[in-house]
Design a protein around this motif. Structure first.
Motif, PDB file in Angstrom:
ATOM      1  N   THR A  33      -5.183   5.526   1.019  1.00 35.79           N
ATOM      2  CA  THR A  33      -4.005   4.743   0.617  1.00 35.79           C
ATOM      3  C   THR A  33      -4.369   3.271   0.532  1.00 35.79           C
ATOM      4  N   THR A  36      -6.908   2.588  -2.409  1.00 33.15           N
ATOM      5  CA  THR A  36      -6.253   2.627  -3.723  1.00 33.15           C
ATOM      6  C   THR A  36      -5.379   1.397  -3.947  1.00 33.15           C
ATOM      7  N   ASN A  37      -4.540   1.082  -2.968  1.00 33.45           N
ATOM      8  CA  ASN A  37      -3.640  -0.069  -3.147  1.00 33.45           C
ATOM      9  C   ASN A  37      -4.402  -1.384  -3.119  1.00 33.45           C
ATOM     10  N   VAL A 228       5.712   4.199   0.770  1.00 29.46           N
ATOM     11  CA  VAL A 228       4.253   4.198   0.589  1.00 29.46           C
ATOM     12  C   VAL A 228       3.782   5.630   0.309  1.00 29.46           C
ATOM     13  N   SER A 232       2.585   7.291  -3.387  1.00 27.52           N
ATOM     14  CA  SER A 232       1.266   7.923  -3.528  1.00 27.52           C
ATOM     15  C   SER A 232       1.413   9.354  -4.034  1.00 27.52           C
ATOM     16  N   PRO A 237       1.001   4.342  -6.977  1.00 22.78           N
ATOM     17  CA  PRO A 237       0.936   3.715  -5.645  1.00 22.78           C
ATOM     18  C   PRO A 237       1.860   2.505  -5.502  1.00 22.78           C
ATOM     19  N   VAL A 239       1.673  -0.581  -4.742  1.00 25.38           N
ATOM     20  CA  VAL A 239       1.335  -1.879  -5.354  1.00 25.38           C
ATOM     21  C   VAL A 239       1.742  -1.895  -6.829  1.00 25.38           C
ATOM     22  N   GLU A 240       1.676  -0.723  -7.448  1.00 26.57           N
ATOM     23  CA  GLU A 240       2.054  -0.603  -8.856  1.00 26.57           C
ATOM     24  C   GLU A 240       3.567  -0.353  -8.970  1.00 26.57           C
ATOM     25  N   GLY A 248       3.711  -4.026  -0.729  1.00 26.21           N
ATOM     26  CA  GLY A 248       3.044  -4.541  -1.931  1.00 26.21           C
ATOM     27  C   GLY A 248       2.514  -5.951  -1.693  1.00 26.21           C
ATOM     28  N   PHE A 251      -0.505  -5.941   0.657  1.00 23.88           N
ATOM     29  CA  PHE A 251      -1.766  -5.581  -0.020  1.00 23.88           C
ATOM     30  C   PHE A 251      -2.286  -6.749  -0.862  1.00 23.88           C
TER      31      PHE A 251
END
Ligand code: ADP
Length: 264
Positions: A33, A36-37, A228, A232, A237, A239-240, A248, A251
């Motif tokens: 996680t 990726t973020n 979160v 996922s 994810p 952040v997106e 977000g 990160f």
């Protein structure tokens, strides 16, 4: 040749400025996680690739909604990474069925790892983020030794049971002289949705005093939040999906610390 380790010949990946490893002592603490973020947050500031080398549980294709996608090859046989949300991604999960237990050992495993670095056409990258398998086995050690890694981001949950294992992973990086960029404390706490109070999901252990003693910076704290895990699960994810959420923003702050560590 019998006993020969294909990593012995490993060199810098062409056109990749920095490789950073994301590592944890244990499985299930949120390493993939975070990888990726963090990669997505970094990609707002730099050209980024994400390599899922967690051969025992390649979850990044699913987290990025790319688990149904097929790889393509260039005329000279090079593997083209998939592109998702502007991020170049490659995973062992694209090569084997995600339900198949990966029972590769020794030479076959190293051959696959070797291919990740030699035969994938990453193109120009500022940062390649590698999601390592948890723990300190042969694969981790070999990668840590044979790939020019600029630094490692450690992921842990707060409690001592997780800390015991993350210490071993930090010792491994110390031995192979890879600097620790910092530690991300994941699932640090949860906010009670009714009154906003902090709930300690895991008891706070000795993480802070250990980090102080090793002069390792805590570069971020990510709360537990169902958005979160849900994001996922849905392949987009956090952040997106929601860059302005607390997670977000956290990160993004971690990504800026990584960028300043790398002096990019
Ligand atoms: P690891 O790579 O360490 O095995 P994962 O990243 O796969 O761990 O995370 C394990 C599970 O925990 C996943 O379902 C993930 O969505 C969830 N998770 C991780 N971090 C958080 C968080 N901060 N809040 C809520 N769920 C999380």
């Amino acid at each position: 040749m019998a006993g020969m380790n294909p990593f012995e010949q490993q060199k810098q990946i062409p056109n990749v400025k920095h490789i950073i490893a994301v590592s944890s002592g244990k499985g299930g603490v949120g390493k993939s996680t975070v990888a990726t973020n963090l990669a997505l947050a970094l990609s707002q500031h730099a050209k980024v690739g994400l390599l899922d080398a967690d051969i025992y549980g390649p979850s990044i294709p699913r987290m990025l909604g790319a688990n149904q996608q097929k790889l393509s090859f260039s005329a000279d046989g090079k593997i083209q990474p998939l592109v998702k949300f502007g991020l170049k991604i490659m995973s062992i999960g694209f090569l084997v069925d995600e339900n198949a237990a990966l029972i590769w050992r020794g030479p076959m495993l190293f051959k696959a790892m070797d291919q990740f670095f030699k035969d994938v056409e990453w193109g120009d990258l500022d940062i390649l983020v590698i999601d390592l398998p948890p723990g300190t086995g042969d694969v981790q050690l070999t990668m840590a030794q044979k790939i020019p890694i600029s630094g490692a981001v450690m992921v842990s949950t707060p409690q001592n049971i997780a800390l015991t294992d993350v210490k071993k992973a930090i010792d491994m990086f110390d031995k192979v002289k890879i600097p620790i960029i910092g530690l991300v404390e994941n699932m640090s706490y949860m906010l009670n949705p009714i009154n906003g109070e902090k709930i300690q999901l895991f008891p706070k252990g000795d993480l802070e005093s250990y980090l102080d003693s090793k002069k390792i910076q805590k570069i971020g704290t990510i709360p537990f939040h169902t958005q979160v895990s849900i994001s996922s699960e849905s392949g987009i994810p956090i952040v997106e999906a929601n860059p302005n959420s607390d997670e977000g923003v956290a990160f993004d702050q971690i990504s800026k610390k990584v960028i300043s560590f790398l002096k990019l």
